[in-house]
Design a protein around this motif. Structure first.
Motif, PDB file in Angstrom:
ATOM      1  N   VAL A  19       0.835  -1.203   0.000  1.00 47.42           N
ATOM      2  CA  VAL A  19       0.000   0.000   0.000  1.00 47.42           C
ATOM      3  C   VAL A  19       0.867   1.248   0.000  1.00 47.42           C
ATOM      4  CG1 VAL A  19      -1.694   1.338   1.308  1.00 47.42           C
ATOM      5  CG2 VAL A  19      -1.938  -1.149   1.127  1.00 47.42           C
TER       6      VAL A  19
ATOM      7  N   TRP B 176      -2.554   4.848   8.995  1.00 49.01           N
ATOM      8  CA  TRP B 176      -2.687   5.140   7.567  1.00 49.01           C
ATOM      9  C   TRP B 176      -2.983   6.615   7.341  1.00 49.01           C
ATOM     10  CZ3 TRP B 176      -0.830   1.445   4.773  1.00 49.01           C
ATOM     11  CH2 TRP B 176      -1.041   0.105   5.093  1.00 49.01           C
TER      12      TRP B 176
ATOM     13  N   GLN C 183      -3.776   6.875   1.641  1.00 49.94           N
ATOM     14  CA  GLN C 183      -3.539   5.428   1.711  1.00 49.94           C
ATOM     15  C   GLN C 183      -4.836   4.686   2.007  1.00 49.94           C
ATOM     16  OE1 GLN C 183      -0.493   5.634   4.738  1.00 49.94           O
ATOM     17  NE2 GLN C 183       1.169   5.491   3.233  1.00 49.94           N
TER      18      GLN C 183
ATOM     19  N   TRP D  89      -6.643   4.413  -1.222  1.00 52.34           N
ATOM     20  CA  TRP D  89      -6.128   3.334  -2.079  1.00 52.34           C
ATOM     21  C   TRP D  89      -6.674   1.983  -1.618  1.00 52.34           C
ATOM     22  CZ3 TRP D  89      -3.654  -1.259  -2.242  1.00 52.34           C
ATOM     23  CH2 TRP D  89      -3.077  -1.645  -3.457  1.00 52.34           C
ATOM     24  N   ILE D  90      -6.692   1.752  -0.319  1.00 50.79           N
ATOM     25  CA  ILE D  90      -7.168   0.471   0.212  1.00 50.79           C
ATOM     26  C   ILE D  90      -8.645   0.265  -0.120  1.00 50.79           C
ATOM     27  CG2 ILE D  90      -7.631  -0.818   2.335  1.00 50.79           C
ATOM     28  CD1 ILE D  90      -5.107   0.570   3.513  1.00 50.79           C
TER      29      ILE D  90
END
Length: 349
Positions: A52, A114, A118, A121-122
């Motif tokens: 990630v 995070w 990020q 993105w996850i």
């Protein structure tokens, strides 16, 4: 050197045979009851975090993740799409979810460490071999409400706050479910539905449900509504009086430029002026197009951008709208948004 190469080749053949035996003979025990071999969980989790961090790039622009409307929209989506695995803030997971291998972490734990981009993105990409799917639409802009909610969880959102955000109106389902976001004037990225045409609303619901109009949030929401009730739901919203929402304050020069664009001849015989489909004159609006007067500016801006970029679909008007929007630049979109958002929603005039 030759002997070394021969040894390496023999080892490779043996490894291939061993792997083939494991796969072909079912030697690896896939039972979740026995879990992973020693150290495998650490390897997978470390790989996940490093993957990630490598791939999640900080965007040039992010919305205001402290916007209460954005947080509420994200919380409402999370409540139907994610809560079953990660639980609500301050809530214990079900025994079934806790027994998964790997177990999805409670949401308060999952978001720690995070950065917002990020988390984006996850949520957008999902995680292989974990049961977490990717975002169900090729539209990553509508991931941000979920990120706004997750950022609030990072900052200590409590169960009572979550309950307030996700509480449904005192109406029968599925009406209560829809009113949670689309009632009381809607939210920042969510339009109010009262007074929109029934034909348009039903067409939009079917497009979201069928995947021809992309939105991860609405793809989930449309599947929460039984197909046989969509027509009744659309007619109910169409029959409701439009909430007297005050016009949004917009720069006068942009409003005037937007007014000129809305009433201008497009120069293309196949593409009518904006007013012919979207008003504001009630007598000119089409039943299969939305009334744009007074809709939230962020929603209008997003939708016009999607049409301009060829990423919006849904219904027979899609081709026409792509033609109408393809030559718009950012300043045109800003002017159109300013004009329609400045109109009083209760009259549409």
């Amino acid at each position: 050197m030759k002997r070394v190469l021969q040894t390496l080749a023999a080892l490779a053949v043996l490894a291939g045979l061993a792997g083939g035996a494991v796969v072909g003979l079912g030697l690896y025990n896939v039972s979740a009851r026995v879990g992973h071999l020693q150290g495998v969980s650490w390897v997978l989790h470390t790989t996940f975090r490093n993957s990630v961090r490598l791939r999640a790039a900080r965007p040039a622009e992010m919305p205001d993740l402290s916007d209460p409307a954005l947080i509420e929209l994200g919380a409402r989506h999370y409540d139907t799409a994610c809560r079953s695995c990660h639980a609500a803030p301050g809530e214990a997971q079900s025994a079934t979810m806790a027994a998964m291998v790997p177990a999805p972490p409670p949401i308060g734990q999952a978001v720690q460490g995070w950065k917002p981009y990020q988390l984006h993105w996850i949520v957008a990409n999902g995680i292989k071999m974990s049961g977490m799917p990717p975002w169900p639409a090729q539209r990553e802009d509508d991931v941000w409400p979920v990120v706004a909610f997750l950022s609030s969880v990072q900052q200590g959102m409590e169960g009572a706050d979550y309950g307030t955000l996700t509480r449904l109106p005192d109406e029968e389902a599925p009406l209560a479910y829809c009113l949670g976001c689309h009632g009381d004037g809607g939210l920042a990225q969510v339009p109010p539905l009262n007074g929109q045409g029934a034909a348009y609303l039903e067409m939009a619901l079917q497009a979201y449900r069928g995947g021809t109009r992309a939105s991860g949030i609405m793809a989930q929401a449309a599947r929460e509504v039984p197909p046989e009730t969509m027509g009744d739901l659309a007619r109910w919203f169409a029959a409701q009086p439009v909430a007297p929402i005050p016009p949004q304050d917009m720069p006068a020069d942009l409003v005037e430029r937007g007014r000129a664009l809305v009433h201008a001849d497009t120069g293309d015989p196949d593409v009518p002026a904006c007013r012919a489909c979207h008003g504001p004159d009630r007598s000119e609006r089409s039943a299969f197009f939305p009334n744009l007067a007074g809709l939230p500016a962020p929603y209008l801006r997003t939708q016009l951008g999607l049409w301009r970029d060829g990423r919006r679909g849904g219904g027979p008007q899609a081709g026409l709208m792509r033609k109408a929007a393809r030559h718009l630049d950012d300043s045109d979109i800003a002017a159109l948004v300013a004009y329609y958002a400045s109109l009083p929603a209760e009259t549409g005039q």
